[in-house]
Design an enzyme around this catalytic site. Sequence first.
Site, PDB file in Angstrom:
ATOM      1  N   ASP A 159      22.647 -22.389   0.044  1.00 47.70           N
ATOM      2  CA  ASP A 159      22.940 -23.748  -0.248  1.00 47.70           C
ATOM      3  C   ASP A 159      24.319 -24.030   0.007  1.00 47.70           C
ATOM      4  OD1 ASP A 159      21.945 -26.392  -1.357  1.00 47.70           O
ATOM      5  OD2 ASP A 159      23.537 -25.833  -2.668  1.00 47.70           O
ATOM      6  N   ASN A 285      26.274 -34.448   0.156  1.00 51.22           N
ATOM      7  CA  ASN A 285      25.251 -34.282   1.131  1.00 51.22           C
ATOM      8  C   ASN A 285      24.314 -33.539   0.454  1.00 51.22           C
ATOM      9  OD1 ASN A 285      24.546 -33.531   3.740  1.00 51.22           O
ATOM     10  ND2 ASN A 285      25.630 -31.452   3.868  1.00 51.22           N
ATOM     11  N   ASP A 312      22.290 -31.241  -8.745  1.00 54.27           N
ATOM     12  CA  ASP A 312      22.880 -30.798  -7.545  1.00 54.27           C
ATOM     13  C   ASP A 312      24.461 -30.942  -8.073  1.00 54.27           C
ATOM     14  OD1 ASP A 312      24.075 -29.720  -5.322  1.00 54.27           O
ATOM     15  OD2 ASP A 312      23.508 -31.553  -4.017  1.00 54.27           O
TER      16      ASP A 312
END
Lengths: 439, 188, 333
Positions: A159, A285, A312
């Site tokens: 990630d 993003n 996130d």
Amino acid sequence: MASPLCLRGGRIIDAARGIDRVQDLWIAGGRIAGLGEDAPAEVRSHPRPEVIPVAGAVICPGLVDMHVHLREPGQEDRETIETGTFAAARGGFTTVACMPNTVPPLDERSRIEYVIRGAREAGHARVLPVAAVTRGQLGEALTEIEELAEAGAVAFSDDGKPVHNAEVMRRALELTRGLGVPVIQHAEDRDLKGDGVMHEGWASTRLGLKGIPAAAESVVVARDALLAELTGGHVHVAHVSAARSVEIIRRAKSRGIRMTAETAPHYLVLTDEAVEGYDSRTKMNPPLRGTKDREALIEGVVDGTIDCLATDHAPHTEIDKDNDFESAPFGIVGLETALGVYLKALVEPKHLSLSELLLRLTVNPLRVLGRPGGTLEAGTEADVTVFDPARRWTVRASEFASKGRNTPFDGWELRGRVLLTVLAGRITFRSEAFEPSVR
Amino acid sequence: MPPKASVEQVREKAEILDGDGLRRAVTRIAHEIIERNGGAQDLVLVGIRRRGVPLALRLAKKIKEFEGIDPPVGALDITLYRDDLQTIAHQPVVSGTDVPCRIDDKIVVLVDDVLFTGRTVRAALDELIDLGRPKAIQLAVIVDRGHREIPIRADFVGKNVPTSRREVIMVNVEEIDGHDGVSIGEML
Amino acid sequence: MIGQRKDLLGLEDLMAEEIVSILDTARTFRDVLDRPIPKVPSLRGLTAANLFFEASTRTRLSFELAEKRLSADTVHFQTTGSSVSKGETLKDTARNIEAMGIHLVVIRHTAPGAPHYLARNLDAGVINAGDGTHEHPTQGLLDIYTMRERRGRIAGLRVAIIGDVTHSRVARSNIWGLTKLGASVTIAGPPTMIPAEVERFGVAVAKSVDEAIEGADVVNILRIQLERQRTILYPSLREYARVYGITSERLKRAKPDVTVMHPGPMNRGVEIAQDVADGEHSVILEQVTNGIAVRMAVLYLLAGHKAPGETAAETPAMEAKPTHGEPSLPPRR
């Protein structure tokens, strides 16, 4: 016996077991003792229980965020395990999965152990480390997957970057298949992304900022669906942002392919129009996308195509983030606003019931990671969150426990305030907004 | 510094020149200009925007009647030469300077309606000098109301009117205001 | 100031009347440029800082001249973003400007939105002199000024903009300004250089250069910079010249008295043929002169904004002049 804890008069929502009723929750010895009359008599008859009245509030299993950046080791100026997990507790989370793009990355047993040890010392939340798929997250040589899993890695991911090479992705899926852990893909075609900084569309055209087409995500989702089918491995798509990705995942699931997915709060309430004014707090993003994408994501969450709701959470220092849009790094924090934003995005407009929302914030992410828990079943470890779904509050980034203050939600008024977070029977966070407890 | 006057804030107190009076003043100044300069040769009339411009045109017409020479007329917008651009809240609209001939070695008669602090004339002189090098610059005004802040005096004056600083002199010309006349007002 | 603005960041932000007022003011300054002493004292005592974070000669010189002709003091800072991180420089620059008591900042930067960042963080007025691929408002204004001088109006004009619209700040500022003033704008260029959802600007997208030029009053030709972009966007300059280059043959489709413009610097023989660049329709040098007047107008209008520590006085120092009607302009002789 130590004093049991009694959360009195709250609305217990244990979504996985279909429970939604007003009852007392008893906790003893770090475990759930039972609901109401079901708790053992010796617990209920304890002479000095700690009773916390929570009438009007919701009692649910501790929230789980399967996508968090704790930044440790190596980027302690942005976040530490201590501050990040305390932010989690403040947000009602008792479990977070942390991403391996630290410096150095979590591609070695020693670093997985470092994170687990750090989290235990901090004591604010359970931390489930995600290990890198490839050494140094360079996309070439695979990490020692079995050893890392044995050390405690619950999933594998590069990630921050995608696993670009399809062959590498294929082999990683083959090697993780037998372990029952997913490969979490940051789905993004690096060439299509190029040096883009926001969603490609009318807003990027107007602002003159380089766009990232939605297809940059969806082509990789499509490829990975085919690789999951080929290998029988489990692909979990991180932070889904695009309508087409939702369609592809839905189709893959209907064909029996082992593909799961998550999204993040901002994709459900903001679009690329929010970038207007070049506020770098709207830069992440994948980027904020168009209205149709936002609507498709909500649909995907509702019909279960998107299994989990994550954050996130990506803290940055003010020096890095307070900058012109192009220079500022991608990422925003989310742990301390997620519940309120999800309530606003999904429950207030009646897309989901409270119970349906909590399923996606508790048991679903644990199942994706092959973990038990996520219920209030007697005998399980008492990870519990109490929140008042009606209480209004104003987001003040300056008051965050997280070192990151980079949120587009600063100043927003939200409903749904976390009052109490309990980890294995111990209170890790108690809101100052809470009524004083009665003994 | 005199307070800014706007139409709403001023109460007219008395008319000090009626239309005929204003026209007679213009005629007299035209005679004086010719007399002072021994004719109308080399004359250029330059009006300061806004009311100086129609007044300059009228003077030119009279001079032509008397002398048969049609002196060129220009318009000066002194906005860019103001000394108070940094202290006013909005930049004034610039309408442009329009002087139709070279002024080198000419006698420039600067025309304005009212002479007060002298700062407008100071700005006009600066601008004229940037436009060329006249043989002489003279100043014609309809009303001199006193209160000079810099050493400037008029060569031709229609009427001297002693005033207080609270008062306002309003020169009305048909071309802009619809009628001729000079009145004195007071700021409310 | 322009309206109540402290900054000029882009033509997207301006209303049509504000654009017209800048153009009208520019005309006065254009006359000043023709005087024996082409200088006025309007900005005496003010300091303008020209911050160029991206190499530029023309725009910098044009701003510098505009400032000097308004009697402002000027300071310059030019860097091409070498060792220092872009962001740090910008933030430090803002703090330095604050400390130095600068009134107006002219900024050219490679990052879209960099002037917006400065404007948010400064009390000084900020003028965008080109921010990456976003806008170049003074170029847009000078193009529109030149068109208005040449064609007598903007409303109803047919303007063709040819080239790399995606990466062109000149195109964006032209499009915003022209469409607000009622021109009809058609763009043409390689499909890889036409940005997403571009029709939402209110422009037509032509399938070919010929189609775009057909009946045009104005052809504004954008500079092509293949070397700076990834060559994946277009195969070669040779191919570009063949397909999109403006030649006198192509120009025959436009109105016979078509006006040809280019923001410079030109790649002769690529986007514009030699004989077109130097031909009778070209107003390219006129654009350069008009650029100074337009920048003077912008600087003058923004100078009305109060810098830190100053307060707007309630009273002007000049004679009070009550007015009752419209100004009458003297007849030209």
